[in-house]
Motif scaffolding. Structure first.
Motif, PDB file in Angstrom:
ATOM      1  N   LYS A 149      47.140  -0.554 -16.275  1.00  0.00           N
ATOM      2  CA  LYS A 149      47.578  -1.312 -17.450  1.00  0.00           C
ATOM      3  C   LYS A 149      48.696  -2.297 -17.100  1.00  0.00           C
ATOM      4  O   LYS A 149      48.712  -3.420 -17.586  1.00  0.00           O
ATOM      5  CB  LYS A 149      48.054  -0.366 -18.546  1.00  0.00           C
ATOM      6  CG  LYS A 149      47.033   0.671 -18.962  1.00  0.00           C
ATOM      7  CD  LYS A 149      45.763   0.032 -19.466  1.00  0.00           C
ATOM      8  CE  LYS A 149      44.827   1.066 -20.058  1.00  0.00           C
ATOM      9  NZ  LYS A 149      43.567   0.469 -20.499  1.00  0.00           N
TER      10      LYS A 149
ATOM     11  N   HIS B 157      41.023  -6.286 -21.507  1.00  0.00           N
ATOM     12  CA  HIS B 157      40.792  -4.846 -21.669  1.00  0.00           C
ATOM     13  C   HIS B 157      39.306  -4.659 -22.003  1.00  0.00           C
ATOM     14  O   HIS B 157      38.952  -4.380 -23.142  1.00  0.00           O
ATOM     15  CB  HIS B 157      41.702  -4.352 -22.813  1.00  0.00           C
ATOM     16  CG  HIS B 157      41.804  -2.868 -22.927  1.00  0.00           C
ATOM     17  ND1 HIS B 157      42.202  -2.250 -24.094  1.00  0.00           N
ATOM     18  CD2 HIS B 157      41.576  -1.868 -22.037  1.00  0.00           C
ATOM     19  CE1 HIS B 157      42.224  -0.944 -23.909  1.00  0.00           C
ATOM     20  NE2 HIS B 157      41.844  -0.684 -22.688  1.00  0.00           N
TER      21      HIS B 157
ATOM     22  N   SER C 145      41.571   1.430 -27.015  1.00  0.00           N
ATOM     23  CA  SER C 145      41.541   2.651 -26.207  1.00  0.00           C
ATOM     24  C   SER C 145      40.784   3.765 -26.922  1.00  0.00           C
ATOM     25  O   SER C 145      40.922   3.933 -28.134  1.00  0.00           O
ATOM     26  CB  SER C 145      42.974   3.129 -25.960  1.00  0.00           C
ATOM     27  OG  SER C 145      43.709   2.092 -25.376  1.00  0.00           O
TER      28      SER C 145
ATOM     29  N   LYS D 121      34.423   2.837 -24.605  1.00  0.00           N
ATOM     30  CA  LYS D 121      34.072   1.846 -23.572  1.00  0.00           C
ATOM     31  C   LYS D 121      33.360   2.523 -22.402  1.00  0.00           C
ATOM     32  O   LYS D 121      32.377   2.009 -21.891  1.00  0.00           O
ATOM     33  CB  LYS D 121      35.314   1.131 -23.043  1.00  0.00           C
ATOM     34  CG  LYS D 121      35.866   0.096 -23.994  1.00  0.00           C
ATOM     35  CD  LYS D 121      36.631  -1.028 -23.292  1.00  0.00           C
ATOM     36  CE  LYS D 121      37.765  -0.582 -22.427  1.00  0.00           C
ATOM     37  NZ  LYS D 121      38.850   0.053 -23.211  1.00  0.00           N
TER      38      LYS D 121
ATOM     39  N   ASP E 121      36.977  -0.453 -18.093  1.00  0.00           N
ATOM     40  CA  ASP E 121      38.277  -0.611 -18.757  1.00  0.00           C
ATOM     41  C   ASP E 121      38.880  -2.004 -18.627  1.00  0.00           C
ATOM     42  O   ASP E 121      39.506  -2.478 -19.560  1.00  0.00           O
ATOM     43  CB  ASP E 121      39.260   0.427 -18.185  1.00  0.00           C
ATOM     44  CG  ASP E 121      40.504   0.591 -19.044  1.00  0.00           C
ATOM     45  OD1 ASP E 121      40.374   0.594 -20.283  1.00  0.00           O
ATOM     46  OD2 ASP E 121      41.607   0.726 -18.481  1.00  0.00           O
TER      47      ASP E 121
HETATM   48 MN    MN Z   1      41.927   1.236 -21.653  1.00  0.00          MN
END
Ligand code: MN
Ligand code: OXD
Length: 596
Positions: free
Chosen positions: A209, A229, A251, A255, A280
């Protein structure tokens, strides 16, 4: 390690940081198998990791974080820029002076009695023009072992760094793992990340991240590309042509499941196959050919375990049978693992994510169910172990993207799928994304939060300028991807999901791809193009026509309410919000007013 010695700036920085953290020794990570074995042995001996049943789960280990260190801590995450306006209204901000000063106090002597590991890593194939190099200093072997899976590390990266190439300076220390002394700081003007006081992946695997999204988005704006993302997947249509799509969901909205989708029977017969590129993060560049290309800068999955089972994601289950690190799941007596929503019944007993003896049905002192696995417990596993992995993950040029999909978890309002009118409208659709809060962030679950492009916690600069950057990217492309929005999570009046989801989502992907190749039909509505019921292939799926109609409907009143909420959210950005985005909201209002 002579390569490192060539790079004087790298050497000087490592010395400087070691001067502050005061480790007993410094170890340069070369990425070899021998080194991996040594690190495993050492962390097994301290209890940092636990060996799992090597017959059933070869090469797998178990780790527990502190009980107050189980998710990203957004309130302790800062962008440190000279001017507050550069961080924008959606980020926590500190001046670089203040940020360094606060963190120095915690880093000071934090590694006494410990080893400082130096991990050179590359996000993206080493040597690709997409890629970026970082060096993470850490006192955690768990971090080293995870970075080995999630990124390309060691000697080849140092070779690529040469004597003077640029790298992101990433410093991490567990320090006391004290939430009151935890800070995740980004200094984009110095290409630097400092993370202290945490051991949770999203806070400490600094290539993920922190570099790939927060600093990545800053670099992308500066250099004219996109750090997003997003998952990346190839949909191989009958006949063998593969269409690649990139999709952004907040989040823990599926995904990983979508990226590894297994076609349902009805569509499998037609010959569809899915190829997973990433789950991601996507780094995207407009190429000289006028189209958009993407790489997944990572080499592993850091996926949410609960809810993952052979029905919801068989490819993930196949992926995590070996060489996987499990974090905060339930440890069974036979040294295998289990989680809520996993395969099989709960075991009769085990040790839960808090390290306590656990039995199914246990209730705590407040009358709440005691969980075996934390809702944000994770698996870290190599991409290459995924049965659906694309053979283009090492491609220096990535894959060409035909469609971008935005999505959210919305119980009402938002139809199953719609297509934007053009790039500019698609960017607007991205800015209006919203979702219910999930377990990946600390905070209240279930509450709706706006999350433009799923980047709210990850955009490393002023988000209004980020929207402008998206608009500008459209102008760089002769053939920009089409932009869609999906919502798998609509509920009926009884609180049940109206759409079956998982593998069945391929039916929606089929329509999306059909729109990209001009073969699928649609109806124009005020919010975008929506499939008519006959435009989706529903062979073999039992869904009644009233449900389908509801899933594909646009309720004028509810959408008018939504525009008020969007407007309120847009006010956060003041005059940094691009005029195009404001005009798009006005356009939506006018189309709704004209509609029945
Ligand atoms: Mn993520
Ligand atoms: C993740 C997240 O871990 O988005 O991918 O929190």
């Amino acid at each position: 390690m002579h390569e490192a010695l060539k790079h004087h700036k790298l050497q000087a920085w490592v010395k400087d940081m070691a001067g502050m953290c005061n480790p007993d020794q410094i170890v340069w990570i070369d990425g070899s198998e021998d080194e991996k074995k040594k690190l495993e042995q050492e962390s097994l001996s301290t209890g940092e990791i636990i060996e799992l049943n090597q017959e059933k789960l070869p090469g797998c280990y178990y780790h527990r974080t502190s009980t107050d260190d189980v998710a990203r801590t957004e309130h302790l995450t800062y962008i440190c820029t000279k001017k507050k306006s550069a961080a924008g209204p959606t980020n926590n901000w500190l001046s670089p002076e203040k940020g360094y000063e606060k963190a120095k106090d915690i880093f000071q002597n934090s590694m006494v009695g410990r080893t400082m590991y130096v991990i050179p890593f590359s996000m993206g194939p080493i040597g690709s023009e997409f890629s970026k190099i970082g060096v993470e200093l850490t006192d955690s072997i768990y971090v080293v072992l995870n970075m080995r899976i999630m990124t390309r590390i060691g000697k080849p990266v140092l070779d690529a760094l040469g004597a003077d190439n640029d790298f992101t300076k990433c410093l991490h220390s567990k320090a006391d793992l004290d939430i009151n002394k935890r800070l995740i700081l980004h200094f984009p003007e110095d290409n630097t990340i400092w993370s202290v006081g945490s051991g949770y992946g999203g806070n400490v695997l600094l290539g993920k991240k922190c570099l790939s999204l927060r600093l990545g988005s800053w670099l992308a704006k500066k250099e004219g590309w996109l750090a997003e993302h997003m998952l990346i997947m190839g949909v191989e249509a009958p006949g063998g042509h593969i269409v690649y799509v990139a999709a952004a969901f907040p989040s823990a909205c599926g995904k990983t499941n979508l990226a590894m989708l297994v076609p349902p029977q009805g569509l499998k017969i037609k010959g569809y196959r899915i190829w997973t590129v990433g789950d991601d993060i996507a780094w995207l560049r407009a190429d000289a050919d006028g189209t958009l290309w993407a790489i997944n800068p990572e080499t592993g999955f850091f996926g949410v375990a609960p809810g993952t089972n052979t029905k919801t994601n068989p490819n993930a289950i196949a992926t995590i049978q070996r060489n996987t690190i499990y974090t905060n799941v339930l440890l069974k007596d036979d040294k295998t693992v289990w989680w809520e929503g996993g395969d099989g019944p709960a075991p009769a007993s085990g040790i839960n994510w808090e390290g306590k003896l656990w039995k199914p049905g246990m209730i705590d002192e407040n009358g709440n169910q005691v969980l075996g696995a934390h809702p944000n417990s994770r698996f870290t596993a190599p991409l290459v172990q995924c049965p659906s992995i694309s053979n283009r993950i090492e491609n220096h040029h990535g894959v060409p993207i035909d469609a971008i999909i935005f999505g959210g978890r919305r119980a009402r309002l938002v139809p199953l799928v719609y297509e934007s009118f053009d790039w500019e409208h698609g960017v607007f659709v991205g800015t209006t994304m919203a979702s219910e809060r999930t377990a990946a962030q600390a905070g209240l679950q279930g509450e709706i939060r706006r999350d433009p492009m799923a980047m709210l916690p990850f955009c490393g600069y002023s988000m209004g300028l980020y929207f402008q950057h998206w608009l500008d990217m459209g102008n760089k492309m002769k053939k920009p991807p089409k932009i869609f929005h999906v919502n798998w999570f609509r509920l009926d009046d009884n609180g049940k999901f109206m759409w079956p989801g998982f593998g069945e989502n391929l039916r929606v992907l089929e329509w999306i791809i059909g729109r990209c190749t001009n073969i699928a039909g649609a109806e124009q509505t005020p919010i975008g193009y929506i499939p008519k019921s006959g435009d989706l292939d529903l062979t073999g799926l039992s869904i009644n026509s009233a449900t389908l109609e509801k899933l594909l409907s646009v309720d004028k009143k509810e959408w008018e309410e939504e525009t008020k909420d969007i407007e309120k959210f847009f006010r956060t950005f003041g005059n940094v919000l691009p005029a195009e985005i404001k005009n798009q909201l006005q356009g939506l209002r006018e189309r709704l007013a004209k509609s029945k």
